[in-house]
Design an enzyme around this catalytic site. Structure first.
Site, short mmCIF file in Angstrom:
data_model
loop_
_atom_site.label_atom_id
_atom_site.label_comp_id
_atom_site.label_asym_id
_atom_site.label_seq_id
_atom_site.Cartn_x
_atom_site.Cartn_y
_atom_site.Cartn_z
N HIS A 4 0.80 -1.22 0.00
CA HIS A 4 0.00 0.00 0.00
C HIS A 4 0.83 1.27 0.00
O HIS A 4 0.28 2.35 -0.16
CB HIS A 4 -0.92 0.00 1.22
CG HIS A 4 -0.19 -0.04 2.53
ND1 HIS A 4 0.53 -1.13 2.92
CD2 HIS A 4 -0.06 0.87 3.52
CE1 HIS A 4 1.07 -0.89 4.12
NE2 HIS A 4 0.74 0.31 4.49
N CYS A 5 2.14 1.17 0.16
CA CYS A 5 2.97 2.38 0.29
C CYS A 5 3.99 2.56 -0.83
O CYS A 5 4.03 3.59 -1.49
CB CYS A 5 3.71 2.38 1.63
SG CYS A 5 2.65 2.69 3.06
N ILE A 6 4.84 1.56 -1.03
CA ILE A 6 6.00 1.71 -1.90
C ILE A 6 5.61 2.09 -3.34
O ILE A 6 6.24 2.94 -3.96
CB ILE A 6 6.88 0.44 -1.89
CG1 ILE A 6 7.25 0.07 -0.46
CG2 ILE A 6 8.13 0.65 -2.73
CD1 ILE A 6 8.01 1.13 0.28
N VAL B 242 3.15 3.81 -4.32
CA VAL B 242 2.34 5.03 -4.37
C VAL B 242 3.12 6.26 -3.90
O VAL B 242 3.10 7.32 -4.54
CB VAL B 242 1.07 4.85 -3.50
CG1 VAL B 242 0.28 6.15 -3.40
CG2 VAL B 242 0.19 3.74 -4.06
N ASP B 243 3.82 6.13 -2.78
CA ASP B 243 4.40 7.28 -2.11
C ASP B 243 5.37 8.11 -2.95
O ASP B 243 5.36 9.34 -2.89
CB ASP B 243 5.09 6.84 -0.83
CG ASP B 243 4.10 6.26 0.17
OD1 ASP B 243 2.89 6.27 -0.14
OD2 ASP B 243 4.51 5.79 1.23
#
Length: 438
Positions: A272-274, A276-277
């Site tokens: 959910h992070c890598i 997108v961020d």
């Protein structure tokens, strides 16, 4: 003062916590507060999730049914789809998705919607904390104005902070209650209140000067990983062309006791992070007339990795006189990382999509995901269920692609019975006639 009244509730644990979004971040967070003896009211638009929580049935690996059921039965944890109850909690923690648009711009629609719901029911004395990963400025540029449009004011009527989630799925040593928590307040009183609340469940809070600093810290943590993943994936492609085993190189480099941190290549980034961020920061950088060139380059490399894997598979099938169209391909793993049930942004779905477009007949096996879930990024994928991993089954496929390296999978069985194995994770080391590294 408002923060003094709030801290008194925290001190005697009469504070009631609301959590918006009961997914992979929100439900473990709610459970952690319930573990600490705090009453929690969870909110979600998914009625099925709410029903399952109400009956003590967990849908997330990190929260056991025994733990969840005890909290529900003893009244420490309740879930609802009724956002009209947002006035009940003393603290409201926002744990909703922050995905990308089709143009890879930030999509804050979930954050806006949650904040608008809070604003409708906001009352004096409440603390609002955004936990969703986002670009610097979201809390004070988006959330605060929406709350103050009610006529209530920061500090006088409500408190506001940003504290990004930190958890490593699949690692018991890196759960919410074992990791220091970064907290940035929209005001000094907000910072004090948020730290006091989180101190009930985390080993320590790390205070920063502003919500923007906290938002930037979360992006920095994940961009560091994204850039290094991109670097090692690029090295893999270069070394493959040179007939050099990238993992042998990494093994050798890892013997250096300083100045080197190992990252392993794979089929692309996930979670959910890598994925997108980096794009959140790149978008925000353009607002201040700068280009995040290094970050954007890393993003472009990682986005291309599923295409690289499919290209390697296509050439390997071609060498065996088989076209991709009509070939039967088994993907090993849908989860984005090993030994978790989390499929969010997994490269497996992009590989699956690409193979279907090329006309392949695709199946999958994942011991943690019995049925392929509907995904925002790939809404047109067919309904699928995990197939058994047996010798007779493996022999019916033209190729097997190792996408996720779950430890419980018998890879030797796969290597013995699959005609072709495309290994993206390095689980089958050494020279084998039917195994191709990708």
């Amino acid at each position: 003062m408002i923060d003094k009244a709030f801290q008194e509730k925290v001190s005697d644990r009469s504070v009631r916590v609301g959590v918006i979004g009961l997914g992979y971040v929100g439900l473990p967070l709610a459970a952690a507060f319930a573990d600490a003896g705090v009453r929690v009211l969870g909110f979600d638009v998914d009625a099925e999730k709410v029903r399952r929580i109400g009956s003590g049935r967990s849908y997330i690996q990190a929260v056991s049914e025994e733990r969840l059921g005890a909290h529900v039965q003893e009244g420490r944890l309740e879930a609802t789809t009724d956002f009209g109850r947002l006035g009940e909690p003393d603290a409201i923690l926002i744990c909703v998705p922050t995905p990308l648009t089709v143009h890879r711009d930030p999509d804050l629609s979930y954050v806006r919607r949650a904040t608008e719901q809070i604003a409708t029911h906001l009352r004096t004395g409440q603390l609002v904390v955004l936990e969703s990963t986002t670009y610097p400025g979201t809390t004070d540029e988006v959330v605060q104005p929406l709350l103050e449009a009610t006529g209530l004011a920061l500090d006088r009527d409500f408190l506001l902070a940003f504290s990004p989630e930190r958890e490593e799925p699949g690692k018991q040593e890196h759960t919410i209650t074992r990791i220091p928590k970064v907290v940035g307040g929209a005001s000094p009183g907000s910072l004090d209140a948020a730290c006091a609340l989180y101190d009930l469940v985390v080993p320590s809070t790390v205070r920063v000067s502003s919500t923007r600093a906290a938002e930037a810290a979360k992006l920095t943590e994940n961009i560091f990983r994204a850039v290094n993943i991109a670097l090692v994936n690029e090295l893999k492609m270069i070394f493959d062309r040179m007939a050099i085993d990238v993992r042998e190189v990494l093994d050798a480099a890892s013997s250096k006791p300083f100045g080197f941190m190992r990252f392993d290549p794979g089929p692309g980034w996930g979670g959910h992070c890598i994925p997108v961020d980096p794009f959140y920061l790149a978008w925000k950088a353009r607002e201040v007339q700068l280009t995040a060139r290094f970050v954007e380059l890393a993003g472009s490399i990682n986005v291309e990795m599923p295409h690289y894997v499919v290209g390697r598979l296509q050439r390997a099938l071609n060498d065996r006189g088989l076209p991709v169209r009509g070939s039967k391909v088994l993907l090993l793993g849908l989860a984005y990382k090993k030994d978790v049930d989390d499929p969010r942004e997994s490269p497996a779905f992009e590989i699956l999509h690409l193979l279907l477009d090329l006309g392949a007949e695709v199946s999958y096996h994942d011991p943690f995901i019995a049925q392929a879930p509907a995904m925002r990024s790939w809404p047109d994928l067919p309904a699928m269920r995990s197939v058994p991993l047996e010798a007779s089954t493996l022999e019916t496929f033209d190729a097997v692609v190792v996408v996720t390296d779950h430890t419980g999978v018998d890879y030797e069985l796969v290597a013995r019975h699959a005609p072709l194995v495309v290994d993206t994770r390095g689980v089958l080391r050494g020279q084998r006639e039917n195994v191709l590294s990708a």
